[in-house]
Design a protein around this motif. Structure first.
Motif, PDB file in Angstrom:
ATOM      1  N   TYR A  97     -22.729  -7.891 -16.892  1.00 20.55           N
ATOM      2  CA  TYR A  97     -21.957  -7.990 -15.657  1.00 20.55           C
ATOM      3  C   TYR A  97     -22.922  -8.300 -14.515  1.00 20.55           C
ATOM      4  N   GLN A  98     -22.425  -8.981 -13.497  1.00 25.38           N
ATOM      5  CA  GLN A  98     -23.249  -9.259 -12.331  1.00 25.38           C
ATOM      6  C   GLN A  98     -22.400  -9.166 -11.068  1.00 25.38           C
ATOM      7  N   GLY A  99     -22.978  -8.585 -10.016  1.00 25.45           N
ATOM      8  CA  GLY A  99     -22.257  -8.471  -8.761  1.00 25.45           C
ATOM      9  C   GLY A  99     -23.124  -7.846  -7.693  1.00 25.45           C
ATOM     10  N   VAL A 100     -22.602  -7.830  -6.474  1.00 24.88           N
ATOM     11  CA  VAL A 100     -23.323  -7.226  -5.360  1.00 24.88           C
ATOM     12  C   VAL A 100     -22.979  -5.736  -5.287  1.00 24.88           C
ATOM     13  N   LEU A 101     -23.998  -4.908  -5.170  1.00 24.89           N
ATOM     14  CA  LEU A 101     -23.776  -3.463  -5.155  1.00 24.89           C
ATOM     15  C   LEU A 101     -23.077  -3.024  -3.877  1.00 24.89           C
ATOM     16  N   LYS A 102     -22.064  -2.195  -4.060  1.00 28.16           N
ATOM     17  CA  LYS A 102     -21.379  -1.516  -2.966  1.00 28.16           C
ATOM     18  C   LYS A 102     -21.166  -0.069  -3.406  1.00 28.16           C
ATOM     19  N   LYS A 103     -20.949   0.809  -2.453  1.00 26.79           N
ATOM     20  CA  LYS A 103     -20.695   2.214  -2.766  1.00 26.79           C
ATOM     21  C   LYS A 103     -19.626   2.336  -3.834  1.00 26.79           C
ATOM     22  N   MET A 104     -19.863   3.216  -4.816  1.00 26.50           N
ATOM     23  CA  MET A 104     -18.897   3.388  -5.903  1.00 26.50           C
ATOM     24  C   MET A 104     -17.635   4.086  -5.416  1.00 26.50           C
ATOM     25  N   PRO A 105     -16.458   3.474  -5.584  1.00 25.81           N
ATOM     26  CA  PRO A 105     -15.205   4.193  -5.321  1.00 25.81           C
ATOM     27  C   PRO A 105     -15.065   5.362  -6.305  1.00 25.81           C
ATOM     28  N   THR A 106     -14.371   6.418  -5.876  1.00 28.67           N
ATOM     29  CA  THR A 106     -14.230   7.607  -6.711  1.00 28.67           C
ATOM     30  C   THR A 106     -12.798   8.133  -6.687  1.00 28.67           C
ATOM     31  N   GLU A 107     -12.481   8.934  -7.687  1.00 28.46           N
ATOM     32  CA  GLU A 107     -11.218   9.680  -7.735  1.00 28.46           C
ATOM     33  C   GLU A 107     -11.562  11.118  -8.088  1.00 28.46           C
ATOM     34  N   ASN A 108     -11.056  12.069  -7.312  1.00 24.13           N
ATOM     35  CA  ASN A 108     -11.347  13.469  -7.572  1.00 24.13           C
ATOM     36  C   ASN A 108     -10.317  14.044  -8.536  1.00 24.13           C
ATOM     37  N   VAL A 147     -33.461   8.199 -11.439  1.00 22.63           N
ATOM     38  CA  VAL A 147     -32.170   8.215 -10.739  1.00 22.63           C
ATOM     39  C   VAL A 147     -32.088   6.975  -9.845  1.00 22.63           C
ATOM     40  N   PHE A 148     -30.880   6.457  -9.696  1.00 20.24           N
ATOM     41  CA  PHE A 148     -30.675   5.235  -8.912  1.00 20.24           C
ATOM     42  C   PHE A 148     -29.541   5.463  -7.934  1.00 20.24           C
ATOM     43  N   ASN A 149     -29.857   5.357  -6.639  1.00 20.57           N
ATOM     44  CA  ASN A 149     -28.876   5.577  -5.577  1.00 20.57           C
ATOM     45  C   ASN A 149     -28.142   4.267  -5.300  1.00 20.57           C
ATOM     46  N   VAL A 150     -26.918   4.172  -5.783  1.00 23.15           N
ATOM     47  CA  VAL A 150     -26.148   2.939  -5.617  1.00 23.15           C
ATOM     48  C   VAL A 150     -25.920   2.632  -4.144  1.00 23.15           C
ATOM     49  N   ARG A 151     -25.537   3.633  -3.375  1.00 25.24           N
ATOM     50  CA  ARG A 151     -25.229   3.387  -1.968  1.00 25.24           C
ATOM     51  C   ARG A 151     -26.458   2.912  -1.192  1.00 25.24           C
ATOM     52  N   ALA A 152     -27.627   3.457  -1.492  1.00 24.70           N
ATOM     53  CA  ALA A 152     -28.852   3.067  -0.790  1.00 24.70           C
ATOM     54  C   ALA A 152     -29.285   1.650  -1.146  1.00 24.70           C
ATOM     55  N   ASN A 153     -28.662   1.080  -2.175  1.00 23.25           N
ATOM     56  CA  ASN A 153     -29.013  -0.268  -2.616  1.00 23.25           C
ATOM     57  C   ASN A 153     -27.876  -1.267  -2.415  1.00 23.25           C
ATOM     58  N   GLY A 211     -25.831  -4.276  -1.153  1.00 27.14           N
ATOM     59  CA  GLY A 211     -26.293  -5.596  -0.744  1.00 27.14           C
ATOM     60  C   GLY A 211     -27.234  -6.245  -1.741  1.00 27.14           C
ATOM     61  N   LEU A 212     -27.686  -5.473  -2.732  1.00 24.08           N
ATOM     62  CA  LEU A 212     -28.476  -6.069  -3.803  1.00 24.08           C
ATOM     63  C   LEU A 212     -27.531  -6.657  -4.850  1.00 24.08           C
ATOM     64  N   VAL A 213     -27.795  -7.878  -5.254  1.00 25.28           N
ATOM     65  CA  VAL A 213     -27.056  -8.462  -6.377  1.00 25.28           C
ATOM     66  C   VAL A 213     -27.796  -8.059  -7.647  1.00 25.28           C
TER      67      VAL A 213
END
Length: 264
Positions: free
Chosen positions: A3-14, A248-254, A256-258
């Motif tokens: 898969y390929q795409g630009v990183l954005k904050k992960m949507p969540t469901e509680n 660990v990888f912080n999706v939100r801090a990244n 805009g990265l493709v």
């Protein structure tokens, strides 16, 4: 699978356990289903979340020029007490600022690495708490605009933390706190303008994260520098992907990265 795409904050469901999703352009991944799977992450290029040009990301998913121009990155975002839409004063785009600032906001206590105070729009509850990796949280006041929330936060952070220690949060070295008692202790420090909005009878929200194994010494992955990484996903907490080797990888801090994700 790739898969390929630009990183954005992960949507969540509680739900009973938080469900995480990752938007990969033409694909929408349920990250919970990838637990115990080995995956490779590769840095491809940049894409500014505002202008969508291939420009190096400066902050918050924006290139440098957009960061200083777009209304979605105004100073009042990080410092709600600077909000001025209630006065009819523009920062960058008054119409946008009225839309965001002049709606119900919550000042809350969240326990992720320690008890901290924070601000969010009411519609972002409990998303904001999930993004911070809080296992418990409670509302203190519900006010009609962002400014009132901001000055309340400023007053309360004289008496309680306003930052999360991400390492402690990821190691899960946290203890349960009685947030109702915390709220009651802090009530006297709420500014006069916000006292009428105090929430006296609500209860804690508890949050369970999909983590099989917590890292003892989390190591943050710099994907721009490393260019690629392969590991087994063993947990997700906050906006962090947790791997078996304690990377660990912080999706939100990244944002805009493709990136390219390959599942093995």
């Amino acid at each position: 699978m790739q898969y390929q795409g630009v990183l954005k904050k992960m949507p969540t469901e509680n739900q009973n356990t938080v469900q995480y999703y990752l938007d990969m352009s033409s694909d929408f991944l349920n990250m919970n289903q990838l637990l115990n799977r080995e995956m490779s992450l590769s840095f491809v290029t940049y894409e500014c979340l505002n202008c969508h040009l291939e420009k190096k990301i400066y902050r918050q998913g924006f290139c440098k020029s957009c960061f200083f121009e777009t209304p979605t990155a105004g100073d009042w975002i990080m410092r709600p007490e600077l909000s001025k839409a209630h006065l009819g004063e523009e920062d960058r785009d008054l119409e946008y600022e009225k839309k965001v600032q002049l709606q119900p906001h919550i000042v809350y206590l969240a326990n992720s690495s320690n008890v901290k105070v924070g601000v969010t729009r009411k519609q972002q509850v409990p998303t904001r708490w999930i993004d911070q990796g809080a296992h418990e949280a409670i509302e203190i006041v519900e006010v009609p605009n962002r400014y009132l929330a901001g000055i309340t936060e400023v007053a309360l952070k004289e008496h309680v933390a306003d930052k999360t220690n991400w390492r402690t949060m990821l190691k899960n070295e946290v203890k349960d706190e009685n947030l109702v008692e915390w709220r009651e202790r802090l009530q006297e420090f709420i500014p006069d303008e916000a006292k009428e909005y105090y929430l006296a009878s609500n209860t804690e929200t508890n949050i369970q994260f999909p983590v099989e194994k917590y890292p003892k010494k989390p190591k943050s992955l710099n994907l721009e520098k490393e260019e690629s990484y392969t590991g087994k996903l063993v947990g997700i907490k906050g906006q962090y992907l947790i791997f078996e080797d304690e990377t660990v990888f912080n999706v939100r801090a990244n944002e805009g990265l493709v990136v390219r994700i390959e599942l093995h």
